[in-house]
Enzyme design. Structure first.
Site, PDB file in Angstrom:
ATOM      1  N   GLU A 127       0.845  -1.191   0.000  1.00 48.88           N
ATOM      2  CA  GLU A 127       0.000   0.000   0.000  1.00 48.88           C
ATOM      3  C   GLU A 127       0.883   1.245   0.000  1.00 48.88           C
ATOM      4  O   GLU A 127       2.090   1.153   0.240  1.00 48.88           O
ATOM      5  CB  GLU A 127      -0.903   0.001   1.239  1.00 48.88           C
ATOM      6  CG  GLU A 127      -1.858  -1.166   1.297  1.00 48.88           C
ATOM      7  CD  GLU A 127      -2.793  -1.092   2.508  1.00 48.88           C
ATOM      8  OE1 GLU A 127      -2.697  -0.104   3.275  1.00 48.88           O
ATOM      9  OE2 GLU A 127      -3.597  -2.022   2.681  1.00 48.88           O
ATOM     10  N   SER A 132       7.475  -2.146   3.054  1.00 53.37           N
ATOM     11  CA  SER A 132       8.265  -3.047   3.899  1.00 53.37           C
ATOM     12  C   SER A 132       7.552  -3.334   5.221  1.00 53.37           C
ATOM     13  O   SER A 132       7.643  -4.429   5.762  1.00 53.37           O
ATOM     14  CB  SER A 132       9.641  -2.425   4.172  1.00 53.37           C
ATOM     15  OG  SER A 132      10.363  -2.271   2.967  1.00 53.37           O
ATOM     16  N   ILE A 157       1.147  -3.384  -7.830  1.00 56.10           N
ATOM     17  CA  ILE A 157       0.696  -4.775  -7.905  1.00 56.10           C
ATOM     18  C   ILE A 157       0.974  -5.347  -9.291  1.00 56.10           C
ATOM     19  O   ILE A 157       0.370  -4.915 -10.289  1.00 56.10           O
ATOM     20  CB  ILE A 157      -0.803  -4.893  -7.569  1.00 56.10           C
ATOM     21  CG1 ILE A 157      -1.109  -4.219  -6.221  1.00 56.10           C
ATOM     22  CG2 ILE A 157      -1.227  -6.354  -7.578  1.00 56.10           C
ATOM     23  CD1 ILE A 157      -0.290  -4.743  -5.056  1.00 56.10           C
ATOM     24  N   THR A 158       1.892  -6.313  -9.360  1.00 54.20           N
ATOM     25  CA  THR A 158       2.173  -6.991 -10.626  1.00 54.20           C
ATOM     26  C   THR A 158       0.936  -7.751 -11.079  1.00 54.20           C
ATOM     27  O   THR A 158       0.324  -8.474 -10.292  1.00 54.20           O
ATOM     28  CB  THR A 158       3.363  -7.954 -10.464  1.00 54.20           C
ATOM     29  OG1 THR A 158       4.485  -7.230  -9.984  1.00 54.20           O
ATOM     30  CG2 THR A 158       3.714  -8.606 -11.796  1.00 54.20           C
ATOM     31  N   ARG A 268      34.046  -7.650 -30.667  1.00 53.21           N
ATOM     32  CA  ARG A 268      34.482  -6.265 -30.733  1.00 53.21           C
ATOM     33  C   ARG A 268      36.006  -6.162 -30.746  1.00 53.21           C
ATOM     34  O   ARG A 268      36.685  -6.751 -29.896  1.00 53.21           O
ATOM     35  CB  ARG A 268      33.914  -5.502 -29.526  1.00 53.21           C
ATOM     36  CG  ARG A 268      34.385  -4.070 -29.390  1.00 53.21           C
ATOM     37  CD  ARG A 268      33.859  -3.190 -30.483  1.00 53.21           C
ATOM     38  NE  ARG A 268      34.078  -1.779 -30.133  1.00 53.21           N
ATOM     39  CZ  ARG A 268      33.918  -0.787 -30.993  1.00 53.21           C
ATOM     40  NH1 ARG A 268      33.553  -1.035 -32.253  1.00 53.21           N
ATOM     41  NH2 ARG A 268      34.109   0.459 -30.611  1.00 53.21           N
ATOM     42  N   GLN A 336      29.082  -1.755 -19.342  1.00 54.83           N
ATOM     43  CA  GLN A 336      30.448  -1.227 -19.385  1.00 54.83           C
ATOM     44  C   GLN A 336      31.261  -1.900 -20.484  1.00 54.83           C
ATOM     45  O   GLN A 336      32.015  -1.229 -21.219  1.00 54.83           O
ATOM     46  CB  GLN A 336      31.118  -1.437 -18.028  1.00 54.83           C
ATOM     47  CG  GLN A 336      32.441  -0.709 -17.861  1.00 54.83           C
ATOM     48  CD  GLN A 336      32.270   0.796 -17.731  1.00 54.83           C
ATOM     49  OE1 GLN A 336      31.171   1.276 -17.448  1.00 54.83           O
ATOM     50  NE2 GLN A 336      33.338   1.540 -17.968  1.00 54.83           N
ATOM     51  N   ILE A 337      31.124  -3.201 -20.620  1.00 52.73           N
ATOM     52  CA  ILE A 337      31.862  -3.933 -21.647  1.00 52.73           C
ATOM     53  C   ILE A 337      31.416  -3.501 -23.045  1.00 52.73           C
ATOM     54  O   ILE A 337      32.229  -3.401 -23.970  1.00 52.73           O
ATOM     55  CB  ILE A 337      31.687  -5.452 -21.451  1.00 52.73           C
ATOM     56  CG1 ILE A 337      32.478  -5.896 -20.208  1.00 52.73           C
ATOM     57  CG2 ILE A 337      32.144  -6.238 -22.679  1.00 52.73           C
ATOM     58  CD1 ILE A 337      32.209  -7.328 -19.777  1.00 52.73           C
ATOM     59  N   GLU A 363       9.356  -7.672  -3.493  1.00 51.08           N
ATOM     60  CA  GLU A 363       9.238  -8.791  -2.544  1.00 51.08           C
ATOM     61  C   GLU A 363      10.254  -8.694  -1.408  1.00 51.08           C
ATOM     62  O   GLU A 363      10.865  -9.679  -0.998  1.00 51.08           O
ATOM     63  CB  GLU A 363       9.322 -10.136  -3.270  1.00 51.08           C
ATOM     64  CG  GLU A 363       8.101 -10.366  -4.146  1.00 51.08           C
ATOM     65  CD  GLU A 363       7.941 -11.793  -4.617  1.00 51.08           C
ATOM     66  OE1 GLU A 363       8.208 -12.717  -3.829  1.00 51.08           O
ATOM     67  OE2 GLU A 363       7.538 -11.977  -5.770  1.00 51.08           O
ATOM     68  N   SER A 366      16.581  -5.221  -0.426  1.00 48.44           N
ATOM     69  CA  SER A 366      17.817  -5.844   0.061  1.00 48.44           C
ATOM     70  C   SER A 366      18.001  -5.585   1.553  1.00 48.44           C
ATOM     71  O   SER A 366      18.498  -6.449   2.290  1.00 48.44           O
ATOM     72  CB  SER A 366      19.021  -5.300  -0.712  1.00 48.44           C
ATOM     73  OG  SER A 366      19.010  -5.754  -2.051  1.00 48.44           O
TER      74      SER A 366
END
Length: 379
Positions: A127, A132, A157-158, A268, A336-337, A363, A366
């Site tokens: 909500e 959390s 909401i997925t 490359r 970056q590569i 969900e 971290s």
């Protein structure tokens, strides 16, 4: 210990990979640009038995393991994380809550069409003021006669705007906070229940992420899912499994980004040689490969324990935490590569870069995963 997939699991991986590369890959960029939800792909996934991987066949599922489920999500997310997230929310949250807490009648009526892919599921917990801190939910459900009247708004909401069946978490006794929360099954078309604003997101733009609005929404008594005031406890069980799915989703993003970087590095040329010959590039690729393998082991360990019906709170939190941050790191290194090309839409890595960040937020952030892990190891 067994670190090798079974022949059947290898076949599952091959089947999903071929489907994703043939049916999904050509459309990824178009769906992303248009914010288009690919209904027909979800229908095809249902026909392949992939919308109910972990549920028994008696409820329309495929009766496979959590490890199979992780394989499916990794392969889908490796090509298009939007599809992976759509499937993860449908299976791990909505459908699994009904499977875990539902009555036999509820499983037959609601889980069967979900697991068979005939209908799409959504799960309403978050909500505006309760992300959390899920126990702070303000959505209420008040019993009136043989009905429950639900009022509130859910956000982020997925499948919210495309779902046919939703599980809604609501307070049924505010004074008890977490111990006064219940879950309800609400069907699309129920008076007073509608999707609200669809979010315009940084990434995962082919997923539908919407508000769910409930205004004097009345559902029958039999739509109470699980025991009264045990919705929060059941939600924690649902999230344990959901975090395994997000770990697998993250794994797919990391693998897709890594493979794109590896391919580009072998093609490359700069300063008269392939960039894969430069130590700076080699070390980035080595770190990506190592971190992805570590994430895979954490994820599959959690899935293995889930298949053994073990409690996986700490294992799923560790897998989700590590795999999600590996996904972000792998996507960043891949950009970056690629150099300047990685910042354009001509290559797939910019989309992985945008998509990956959600994995460290959805969900349980971290930070919440670290809190869960710390609480368990210090208990």
């Amino acid at each position: 210990m067994e670190f090798k997939l079974t022949e059947e699991q290898e076949m599952t991986r091959k089947m999903v990979r071929e489907f994703a590369e043939k049916e999904i890959a050509p459309k990824v960029s178009e769906w992303d640009k248009k914010k288009e939800f690919p209904h027909y792909i979800i229908k095809k996934l249902g026909e392949l038995g992939l919308m109910g991987v972990i549920f028994p066949q008696q409820y329309g599922g495929s009766g496979l393991s959590y490890i199979d489920y992780c394989i499916v999500l990794e392969e889908l997310s490796r090509v298009d994380p939007s599809i992976g997230l759509t499937v993860a929310a449908h299976i791990s949250l909505c459908s699994n809550h009904i499977y875990i807490a539902g009555s036999e009648e509820q499983k037959k009526r609601y889980l069967t069409p979900l697991a068979s892919g005939q209908k799409i599921g959504a799960w309403g917990l978050t909500e505006p003021g309760a992300g959390s801190d899920a126990a702070a939910t303000r959505t209420t459900a008040v019993q009136k006669g043989d009905e429950w009247v639900i009022n509130g708004t859910k956000v982020f909401i997925t499948n919210g705007g495309v779902g046919d069946i939703a599980v809604i978490i609501a307070s049924t006794d505010k004074e008890k906070r977490a111990k006064g929360i219940s879950a309800f099954i609400v069907e699309k078309g129920t008076p007073g229940f509608r999707p609200g604003k669809e979010e315009d997101k940084l990434g995962l733009r082919a997923t539908n992420t919407s508000e769910l609005i409930l205004e004097d929404c009345r559902v029958p008594q039999q739509n109470l899912l699980g025991e009264l005031n045990r919705g929060f406890i059941d939600s924690l069980r649902v999230l344990d499994g959901g975090r395994i799915s997000i770990a697998a989703f993250s794994l797919g993003i990391a693998q897709g980004a890594y493979e794109a970087a590896l391919k580009y590095a072998k093609q490359r040329e700069q300063f008269g040689q392939l960039i894969s010959q430069f130590q700076a590039i080699q070390w980035m690729l080595a770190d990506m490969a190592t971190n992805i393998e570590a994430a895979r082991l954490l994820t599959f360990k959690a899935a293995y324990l889930a298949d053994k019906k073990k409690r996986v709170t700490i294992e799923s939190a560790m897998a989700k935490l590590y795999a999600s941050e590996v996904a972000v790191s792998a996507a960043e290194k891949s950009v970056q590569i690629h150099g300047g090309y990685g910042f354009t839409t001509d290559y797939p890595v910019e989309k992985f870069y945008r998509d990956a960040k959600l994995a460290t937020i959805g969900e349980g952030t971290s930070e919440i995963q670290r809190f869960i892990i710390a609480r368990n190891i210090l208990a």
